[in-house]
Design a protein around this motif. Sequence first.
Motif, PDB file in Angstrom:
ATOM      1  N   ASP A   1      22.572  22.243  16.150  1.00 56.33           N
ATOM      2  CA  ASP A   1      21.134  22.221  16.458  1.00 56.33           C
ATOM      3  C   ASP A   1      20.982  21.438  17.767  1.00 56.33           C
ATOM      4  O   ASP A   1      21.809  20.579  18.084  1.00 56.33           O
ATOM      5  CB  ASP A   1      20.429  21.491  15.301  1.00 56.33           C
ATOM      6  CG  ASP A   1      18.931  21.376  15.509  1.00 56.33           C
ATOM      7  OD1 ASP A   1      18.349  22.232  16.189  1.00 56.33           O
ATOM      8  OD2 ASP A   1      18.354  20.410  14.953  1.00 56.33           O
TER       9      ASP A   1
ATOM     10  N   ASN B   1      10.785  24.307  11.325  1.00 58.81           N
ATOM     11  CA  ASN B   1      11.901  24.021  10.424  1.00 58.81           C
ATOM     12  C   ASN B   1      11.563  24.268   8.952  1.00 58.81           C
ATOM     13  O   ASN B   1      12.269  25.023   8.286  1.00 58.81           O
ATOM     14  CB  ASN B   1      12.409  22.595  10.631  1.00 58.81           C
ATOM     15  CG  ASN B   1      13.318  22.504  11.845  1.00 58.81           C
ATOM     16  OD1 ASN B   1      13.878  23.514  12.277  1.00 58.81           O
ATOM     17  ND2 ASN B   1      13.452  21.324  12.401  1.00 58.81           N
TER      18      ASN B   1
ATOM     19  N   ASP C   1      23.188  19.418  12.161  1.00 61.09           N
ATOM     20  CA  ASP C   1      21.727  19.561  12.137  1.00 61.09           C
ATOM     21  C   ASP C   1      21.128  18.320  11.461  1.00 61.09           C
ATOM     22  O   ASP C   1      21.701  17.788  10.509  1.00 61.09           O
ATOM     23  CB  ASP C   1      21.315  20.820  11.353  1.00 61.09           C
ATOM     24  CG  ASP C   1      19.913  21.292  11.732  1.00 61.09           C
ATOM     25  OD1 ASP C   1      19.751  22.483  12.021  1.00 61.09           O
ATOM     26  OD2 ASP C   1      18.973  20.454  11.742  1.00 61.09           O
ATOM     27  N   ASP C   2      19.993  17.878  11.972  1.00 61.69           N
ATOM     28  CA  ASP C   2      19.369  16.700  11.355  1.00 61.69           C
ATOM     29  C   ASP C   2      18.638  17.047  10.057  1.00 61.69           C
ATOM     30  O   ASP C   2      18.227  16.173   9.319  1.00 61.69           O
ATOM     31  CB  ASP C   2      18.393  16.020  12.338  1.00 61.69           C
ATOM     32  CG  ASP C   2      17.302  16.959  12.818  1.00 61.69           C
ATOM     33  OD1 ASP C   2      17.640  18.117  13.149  1.00 61.69           O
ATOM     34  OD2 ASP C   2      16.143  16.529  12.886  1.00 61.69           O
TER      35      ASP C   2
ATOM     36  N   ASN D   1      17.730  20.141  18.865  1.00 54.30           N
ATOM     37  CA  ASN D   1      16.680  19.144  18.668  1.00 54.30           C
ATOM     38  C   ASN D   1      17.022  18.190  17.537  1.00 54.30           C
ATOM     39  O   ASN D   1      16.724  18.443  16.379  1.00 54.30           O
ATOM     40  CB  ASN D   1      15.374  19.863  18.363  1.00 54.30           C
ATOM     41  CG  ASN D   1      14.239  19.290  19.174  1.00 54.30           C
ATOM     42  OD1 ASN D   1      14.225  18.088  19.468  1.00 54.30           O
ATOM     43  ND2 ASN D   1      13.291  20.125  19.529  1.00 54.30           N
ATOM     44  N   MET D   2      17.641  17.082  17.902  1.00 54.66           N
ATOM     45  CA  MET D   2      17.986  16.075  16.902  1.00 54.66           C
ATOM     46  C   MET D   2      17.649  14.700  17.469  1.00 54.66           C
ATOM     47  O   MET D   2      17.841  14.446  18.648  1.00 54.66           O
ATOM     48  CB  MET D   2      19.489  16.121  16.584  1.00 54.66           C
ATOM     49  CG  MET D   2      19.947  17.374  15.872  1.00 54.66           C
ATOM     50  SD  MET D   2      21.665  17.249  15.378  1.00 54.66           S
ATOM     51  CE  MET D   2      22.495  17.289  16.967  1.00 54.66           C
TER      52      MET D   2
ATOM     53  N   HIS E   1       7.133  22.471  16.492  1.00 53.94           N
ATOM     54  CA  HIS E   1       8.548  22.315  16.162  1.00 53.94           C
ATOM     55  C   HIS E   1       8.734  21.913  14.715  1.00 53.94           C
ATOM     56  O   HIS E   1       9.579  22.447  13.994  1.00 53.94           O
ATOM     57  CB  HIS E   1       9.184  21.266  17.069  1.00 53.94           C
ATOM     58  CG  HIS E   1      10.640  21.063  16.781  1.00 53.94           C
ATOM     59  ND1 HIS E   1      11.060  20.144  15.852  1.00 53.94           N
ATOM     60  CD2 HIS E   1      11.739  21.680  17.267  1.00 53.94           C
ATOM     61  CE1 HIS E   1      12.388  20.197  15.800  1.00 53.94           C
ATOM     62  NE2 HIS E   1      12.823  21.127  16.654  1.00 53.94           N
TER      63      HIS E   1
ATOM     64  N   LYS F   1      16.239  29.849  16.547  1.00 54.96           N
ATOM     65  CA  LYS F   1      15.689  29.710  15.196  1.00 54.96           C
ATOM     66  C   LYS F   1      14.563  30.720  15.020  1.00 54.96           C
ATOM     67  O   LYS F   1      13.791  30.941  15.956  1.00 54.96           O
ATOM     68  CB  LYS F   1      15.129  28.295  15.017  1.00 54.96           C
ATOM     69  CG  LYS F   1      16.221  27.269  14.782  1.00 54.96           C
ATOM     70  CD  LYS F   1      15.563  25.926  14.527  1.00 54.96           C
ATOM     71  CE  LYS F   1      16.644  24.848  14.335  1.00 54.96           C
ATOM     72  NZ  LYS F   1      16.044  23.531  14.096  1.00 54.96           N
TER      73      LYS F   1
END
Lengths: 123, 447
Positions: free
Chosen positions: A57, B215, A7-8, A59-60, B211, A109
């Motif tokens: 993940d 997070n 994960d970023d 989306n990185m 997005h 998520k």
Amino acid sequence: MKILVVDDEVDVKTLFEQRFRKEIRSKAVDFVFAFSGKEALQYIDQLNHEAILILSDINMPGMSGLELLKEIKQKELVPKPIVMMISAYGDEQNYNTAKSLGADEFLTKPVDFKLLKEKLQLN
Amino acid sequence: MSLDKDYLLQKSKEEILKIFTSEYPLEKIPEFIAEEVSGFGTTQDERAHNFQEFMKILVLQYQQSQEMGIEVSFVEKPFHQWQNLSKDLALLVQEFDLSIKSKVGVNTIDFRLSSLFEWKQDSWKLIHWHGSTPVNVEKDAWHVTEWQKKNDELKQKVEEQTQNLMLKNEQLQKAKEQIEDTLKELKETQDLLIQSEKMASLGELTAGIAHEIQNPLNFVNNFSELSNELLEEIQEEIENKDFDEVKAICQDLKGNLEKINHHGKRADSIVKGMLQHSRASTGQKEWTDLNGLADEYLRLAYHGLRAKDKSFNSELKMDLDPNLPKVEIIAQDFGRVLLNMINNSFYSVNEKKQQLGESFQPVVSVSTKLLDGQIQLKISDNGNGIPEEIRHKIFQPFFTTKETGQGTGLGLSLSYDIIKAHGGTIKVESKIGEGTSILIEISQKKE
Ligand SMILES: [Mg+2]
């Protein structure tokens, strides 16, 4: 069980370490963390021939989780790692792409850790 | 004596007329003419200041009349006569119909003659005369009517021209008003365009924002849940009297609370950034962490593009100077500059990726540096670069290389204005096929 979390977001490490505090202490799981696709591939090469589960993940920046998945599948590792993909809620397109690329599991998520633990058969 | 004098004046008058009509023997003339005689004849060159000059005129007249066989006759009209009190000056004012008969024909003219006589040595002698024929213009000897006419014409011309000028002035005024209206419309259109440019980039941002907010919110939720669990564990460990463990958990708890705080702030700044971006600029300068701003907008732009185009990806590199001081800037405006620059970079690398395929690894980097009191902000990409021939145009309003609907062509021009308003500079370095770097420099100190 060795679990590679990709994960970023750096804080994912702290999060997992706390969520799996007991499991880590009892050595039921052994986490390694990578913060980009590239880093993940380096780990995978180092951990060759070790049975692992990869939790990535999507989306990185740079190499995305889907690209990483593609790379992993191309490596034809033995034993075959289990790959679980995590992406934003309601992302049909990523889900379908991950499925077609051979992802074993798909999580959205925010990660439901109870569910994750069930899937990892840690409960 | 006085009778004599009157008689003699009458005589003189008759003799003078004969003289003027060339009917009098030249040698007898001096009897009636004073030495100091002066006067004007009817023609332009007929003038005399003494007797000799007078005689010259007469001689010429006598000759002409003989050559042409001229016969002159006249009909006298009522005349006016005046004498002074001492009766030694006499004025005769006469008018005649003068017929001049020649070989060619008869010419009748109105002839006027004024003559002044002086009583000298027992005779009346002509000392001044003035002969004239009236100009053949009724009541306009002095051309007054003509002048008036000319004056009227001139006046009319002036009036016409004034009218013309007024008309032109009116037209100019109208044109001016039209231009002003157009200018106003343009200004409104520009404002609208600027707003739409903002909204377009906001649209691109929205997905990224969703997005990006997810997070930190996940972290806030997770770490607060975990902290709750940790508190329960602390109670358990207190009961077990394992205080070392209590200490350790407290440490984790503290870390978690810090993380909750950090991610809460992160979400907050993203929401604020979005609101700021959509709102009109406050124009308020505030002390801003440029590193934070750069980081935020790089992520927002990246996720925004990703949300729009799933196939897009790029490596993000951040090289932010940890010693960068806060700068006094209009954060909202500066954020827009960053967003524009970063979006352009992403656009460029994406285009190259589509041309070159898998072999190309897109990289977009943002770096900050403090150098000699100057703050440098650099946005670089390894995209296609900007062709030399259009490099000077990229900051012009409405210039765009993007397809219709892809860009307003205002991004860079607005960015340029914003940086200029901050007293900064903006430079472009670009190599075809290798990429582009935008270098923004602003002074650390207040202007
Ligand atoms: Mg991510």
